[in-house]
Design a protein around this motif. Structure first.
Motif, PDB file in Angstrom:
ATOM      1  N   CYS A 439       0.819  -1.213   0.000  1.00 18.22           N
ATOM      2  CA  CYS A 439       0.000   0.000   0.000  1.00 18.22           C
ATOM      3  C   CYS A 439       0.854   1.265   0.000  1.00 18.22           C
ATOM      4  O   CYS A 439       1.654   1.490   0.921  1.00 18.22           O
ATOM      5  CB  CYS A 439      -0.915  -0.010   1.218  1.00 18.22           C
ATOM      6  SG  CYS A 439      -1.953   1.459   1.357  1.00 18.22           S
ATOM      7  N   LEU A 440       0.683   2.097  -1.012  1.00 19.85           N
ATOM      8  CA  LEU A 440       1.427   3.355  -1.092  1.00 19.85           C
ATOM      9  C   LEU A 440       1.049   4.297   0.048  1.00 19.85           C
ATOM     10  O   LEU A 440       1.852   5.119   0.478  1.00 19.85           O
ATOM     11  CB  LEU A 440       1.128   4.045  -2.428  1.00 19.85           C
ATOM     12  CG  LEU A 440       1.881   3.540  -3.657  1.00 19.85           C
ATOM     13  CD1 LEU A 440       1.290   4.170  -4.914  1.00 19.85           C
ATOM     14  CD2 LEU A 440       3.357   3.852  -3.551  1.00 19.85           C
ATOM     15  N   GLY A 441      -0.178   4.191   0.519  1.00 19.45           N
ATOM     16  CA  GLY A 441      -0.673   5.113   1.531  1.00 19.45           C
ATOM     17  C   GLY A 441      -0.475   4.653   2.958  1.00 19.45           C
ATOM     18  O   GLY A 441      -1.119   5.191   3.864  1.00 19.45           O
ATOM     19  N   LYS A 442       0.408   3.692   3.194  1.00 22.49           N
ATOM     20  CA  LYS A 442       0.606   3.183   4.553  1.00 22.49           C
ATOM     21  C   LYS A 442       1.018   4.298   5.512  1.00 22.49           C
ATOM     22  O   LYS A 442       0.389   4.491   6.568  1.00 22.49           O
ATOM     23  CB  LYS A 442       1.660   2.072   4.544  1.00 22.49           C
ATOM     24  CG  LYS A 442       1.973   1.509   5.924  1.00 22.49           C
ATOM     25  CD  LYS A 442       3.041   0.420   5.852  1.00 22.49           C
ATOM     26  CE  LYS A 442       3.386  -0.080   7.242  1.00 22.49           C
ATOM     27  NZ  LYS A 442       4.437  -1.143   7.197  1.00 22.49           N
ATOM     28  N   ASP A 443       2.069   5.029   5.188  1.00 19.86           N
ATOM     29  CA  ASP A 443       2.519   6.119   6.070  1.00 19.86           C
ATOM     30  C   ASP A 443       1.470   7.219   6.143  1.00 19.86           C
ATOM     31  O   ASP A 443       1.273   7.836   7.196  1.00 19.86           O
ATOM     32  CB  ASP A 443       3.851   6.679   5.570  1.00 19.86           C
ATOM     33  CG  ASP A 443       4.987   5.685   5.713  1.00 19.86           C
ATOM     34  OD1 ASP A 443       4.885   4.777   6.554  1.00 19.86           O
ATOM     35  OD2 ASP A 443       5.977   5.809   4.963  1.00 19.86           O
ATOM     36  N   PHE A 444       0.807   7.467   5.019  1.00 19.68           N
ATOM     37  CA  PHE A 444      -0.277   8.444   4.952  1.00 19.68           C
ATOM     38  C   PHE A 444      -1.367   8.067   5.955  1.00 19.68           C
ATOM     39  O   PHE A 444      -1.852   8.910   6.730  1.00 19.68           O
ATOM     40  CB  PHE A 444      -0.823   8.448   3.527  1.00 19.68           C
ATOM     41  CG  PHE A 444      -1.888   9.454   3.232  1.00 19.68           C
ATOM     42  CD1 PHE A 444      -1.575  10.697   2.705  1.00 19.68           C
ATOM     43  CD2 PHE A 444      -3.221   9.144   3.431  1.00 19.68           C
ATOM     44  CE1 PHE A 444      -2.565  11.616   2.398  1.00 19.68           C
ATOM     45  CE2 PHE A 444      -4.227  10.045   3.132  1.00 19.68           C
ATOM     46  CZ  PHE A 444      -3.892  11.289   2.612  1.00 19.68           C
ATOM     47  N   ALA A 445      -1.776   6.793   5.965  1.00 18.81           N
ATOM     48  CA  ALA A 445      -2.845   6.319   6.847  1.00 18.81           C
ATOM     49  C   ALA A 445      -2.430   6.404   8.310  1.00 18.81           C
ATOM     50  O   ALA A 445      -3.201   6.864   9.167  1.00 18.81           O
ATOM     51  CB  ALA A 445      -3.219   4.885   6.477  1.00 18.81           C
ATOM     52  N   TYR A 446      -1.205   5.952   8.617  1.00 16.22           N
ATOM     53  CA  TYR A 446      -0.745   6.015  10.003  1.00 16.22           C
ATOM     54  C   TYR A 446      -0.720   7.457  10.509  1.00 16.22           C
ATOM     55  O   TYR A 446      -1.157   7.743  11.632  1.00 16.22           O
ATOM     56  CB  TYR A 446       0.645   5.403  10.132  1.00 16.22           C
ATOM     57  CG  TYR A 446       0.646   3.944  10.530  1.00 16.22           C
ATOM     58  CD1 TYR A 446       0.216   3.547  11.789  1.00 16.22           C
ATOM     59  CD2 TYR A 446       1.083   2.961   9.643  1.00 16.22           C
ATOM     60  CE1 TYR A 446       0.230   2.201  12.161  1.00 16.22           C
ATOM     61  CE2 TYR A 446       1.090   1.615  10.004  1.00 16.22           C
ATOM     62  CZ  TYR A 446       0.656   1.244  11.261  1.00 16.22           C
ATOM     63  OH  TYR A 446       0.656  -0.082  11.613  1.00 16.22           O
ATOM     64  N   ARG A 447      -0.208   8.355   9.692  1.00 22.52           N
ATOM     65  CA  ARG A 447      -0.112   9.746  10.113  1.00 22.52           C
ATOM     66  C   ARG A 447      -1.496  10.328  10.379  1.00 22.52           C
ATOM     67  O   ARG A 447      -1.726  11.005  11.390  1.00 22.52           O
ATOM     68  CB  ARG A 447       0.619  10.564   9.055  1.00 22.52           C
ATOM     69  CG  ARG A 447       0.784  12.050   9.401  1.00 22.52           C
ATOM     70  CD  ARG A 447       1.596  12.732   8.329  1.00 22.52           C
ATOM     71  NE  ARG A 447       2.965  12.213   8.323  1.00 22.52           N
ATOM     72  CZ  ARG A 447       4.031  12.909   8.702  1.00 22.52           C
ATOM     73  NH1 ARG A 447       3.893  14.152   9.099  1.00 22.52           N
ATOM     74  NH2 ARG A 447       5.225  12.385   8.652  1.00 22.52           N
ATOM     75  N   GLN A 448      -2.425  10.086   9.456  1.00 22.48           N
ATOM     76  CA  GLN A 448      -3.767  10.607   9.618  1.00 22.48           C
ATOM     77  C   GLN A 448      -4.439  10.038  10.875  1.00 22.48           C
ATOM     78  O   GLN A 448      -5.030  10.777  11.665  1.00 22.48           O
ATOM     79  CB  GLN A 448      -4.607  10.280   8.392  1.00 22.48           C
ATOM     80  CG  GLN A 448      -5.986  10.921   8.407  1.00 22.48           C
ATOM     81  CD  GLN A 448      -6.738  10.700   7.116  1.00 22.48           C
ATOM     82  OE1 GLN A 448      -6.447   9.771   6.374  1.00 22.48           O
ATOM     83  NE2 GLN A 448      -7.714  11.540   6.840  1.00 22.48           N
ATOM     84  N   MET A 449      -4.326   8.731  11.061  1.00 20.84           N
ATOM     85  CA  MET A 449      -4.959   8.115  12.227  1.00 20.84           C
ATOM     86  C   MET A 449      -4.324   8.583  13.528  1.00 20.84           C
ATOM     87  O   MET A 449      -5.023   8.801  14.525  1.00 20.84           O
ATOM     88  CB  MET A 449      -4.874   6.592  12.106  1.00 20.84           C
ATOM     89  CG  MET A 449      -5.734   6.021  10.994  1.00 20.84           C
ATOM     90  SD  MET A 449      -5.845   4.213  10.995  1.00 20.84           S
ATOM     91  CE  MET A 449      -4.150   3.738  10.616  1.00 20.84           C
TER      92      MET A 449
END
Length: 498
Positions: A439-449
């Motif tokens: 998933c390209l958005g892994k870091d994106f998701a962690y940061r948002q959450m």
């Protein structure tokens, strides 16, 4: 003369016998190889067994996986679906033999009506095109300079909404709150809610296609579940196309100024209109928007369910956030204090989110198609055309992967002796896939959450709206709480002392 004829006859007989012997030998070897050297995973039944347990599908597959790391289910006259919780097999299909496995025609056939040619179901050049185009959106610079500002702004807005419910004491559905508030699209709240409802219902109906042998006939006749699916897809299409038209009408200059993923795709269409039709643009945008919504909104819903079920974890997160962000009393000051350094040191919060994803992954089951006969590292053979599903939901509950307490919610398992977050192999912790399709958005998701969780836990204490009420998932392509999750929030009176 007769001697010559007899000699010729004998020679011919020997030749024929030899030919027959060679034929039988070759045929026999092939037969023996098929019978003796092809080794398939144990067959535990047919798709009918999954249909009968559909309401608890993922738990049923988990129970089987405790007995068989890899097994297969008959889904057609000569077609099987293989299921695995073996990290070595997961690495094999997602990385080592990546070229032999993909979404394939089987998945596109079932999911294409909704997802089109988007990245969820694309293979080959179209998958690569979308991945390259979107990769810039998830760069470290973009996350730091743009996304974090948006996340903080949206987290503050949601905190203000929850503050109103805390004042009145009323219950709110956290799944609805996250499902809409984390959506990056523009439109009225009512339009967003209807879009989210239509998409979620479509997701459930698409999962049913995998078990329903009559779905093609129902689609042809436009009856039953397929008629309902068609109506929901029309709602999804209407919303996405309206959003594209609204953004396009602002003009090319404003699109160029935009830093979100939609602007990037709109610019690509402007530069390469032949390669990116309006329908293809719709497919791409829908796939990426939903990827973000379900990986963050759904996970945060389960996360707050876990916090309410484990109050001590909620308090540990609060204390960690207090120490790292400081004693800012106002919402604005607090969100500004969530720095890069503070986020990088929120080890316990990240551990609690990872533990939530271990038990409640956004995608509980991921199916690939085999493009050529293959053999797994565990010795089992795979036939061309069969499906292979690895199971993030079941894998998170396997004692041979996580220990005897695998089904317990324990964030500490993610921390080393110094309390620092410890990463796990992506072939064991499969919530974000692995290999080339990770998933390209892994870091994106962690940061948002992490930003949302830090803000909300700092200012509120959460508890279940209906204590003792059982919480289940709804069978869908993604893992949602069936019927939503009612919570009550109360304001924290003061910061804990140092």
């Amino acid at each position: 003369m007769e001697a010559a004829r007899e000699s010729l006859a004998v020679t011919l007989s020997i030749a024929v016998a030899a030919a027959v012997a060679v034929f039988l030998s070759l045929w026999g070897r092939r037969w023996w190889r098929r019978r003796s050297f092809y080794k398939y995973p144990p067959t535990i039944g047919s798709v009918l067994g999954l249909v009968l347990r559909y309401h608890r599908l993922y738990d049923h597959l988990t129970e089987i996986s405790r007995r068989h790391k890899t097994f297969r289910v008959l889904v057609g006259l000569h077609r099987y679906e293989i299921y695995t919780c073996d990290p070595a097999v997961v690495e094999h299909i997602l990385s080592s033999k990546f070229h032999l496995y993909g979404k394939g025609s089987h998945n596109r056939d079932k999911m294409g009506d909704l997802f089109g040619e988007g990245i969820f179901v694309a293979d080959g050049s179209k998958w690569l095109h979308q991945r390259k185009l979107s990769s810039q959106q998830f760069s470290a610079r973009f996350l730091k300079d743009y996304s974090s500002k948006v996340f903080k702004k949206n987290a503050a807005k949601l905190a203000e909404v929850i503050s109103c419910t805390a004042t009145s004491g009323e219950m709110f559905d956290v799944q609805v709150a996250f499902g809409v508030k984390l959506d990056c699209m523009q439109g009225s709240d009512e339009e967003e809610r209807e879009f989210v409802r239509a998409f979620d219902e479509s997701s459930a109906l698409l999962l049913w296609r995998y078990l329903n042998p009559l779905w093609r006939l129902q689609r042809l006749l436009n009856v039953g579940s397929e008629a309902k699916l068609r109506k929901n897809i029309d709602i999804v299409d209407g919303y996405i196309y309206k959003m594209i038209n609204m953004r396009t009408s602002t003009g090319l200059n404003k699109i160029k100024q935009g830093e979100d993923i939609l602007s990037r795709f709109l610019l690509e269409r402007e530069e390469n209109p032949r390669e990116m039709s309006l329908k293809y643009l719709r497919d791409i945008i829908l796939n990426f928007v939903i990827a973000g919504k379900d990986s963050t909104g759904g996970t945060l819903s389960w996360f707050f369910f876990m916090l309410c079920s484990h109050p001590s974890v909620q308090e540990k997160i609060y204390r960690e956030v207090q120490v790292l962000v400081g004693k800012a009393e106002s919402l604005e000051d607090f969100t500004m204090g969530i720095t890069e350094a503070a986020l990088s040191e929120m080890n316990y919060l990240r551990a609690a989110l990872s533990e939530t994803l271990r038990l409640y992954p956004a995608v509980p089951l991921d199916t690939k198609m085999c493009f050529a006969d293959d053999r797994f590292p565990n010795g089992f053979d795979m036939r061309k055309g069969d499906g292979i599903s690895y199971q993030p939901y079941a894998m998170g509950r396997m004692t041979y992967l996580w220990g005897d307490d695998a089904e317990e919610f324990r964030p500490e398992r993610w921390l080393d002796e110094a309390g620092v977050f410890r990463h796990e192999s992506p072939y064991k912790f499969t919530a974000f896939q692995a290999g080339p399709r990770i998933c390209l958005g892994k870091d994106f998701a962690y940061r948002q959450m992490m930003i949302f969780a830090a803000v909300l836990v700092r200012f509120f204490v959460f508890e279940l709206g209906e204590k003792g009420k059982a919480v289940f998932y709804k069978p869908m392509l993604t893992l949602h709480i069936d019927g939503g999750l009612g919570l009550r929030a109360s304001r924290r009176q003061r910061l804990h002392p140092d």
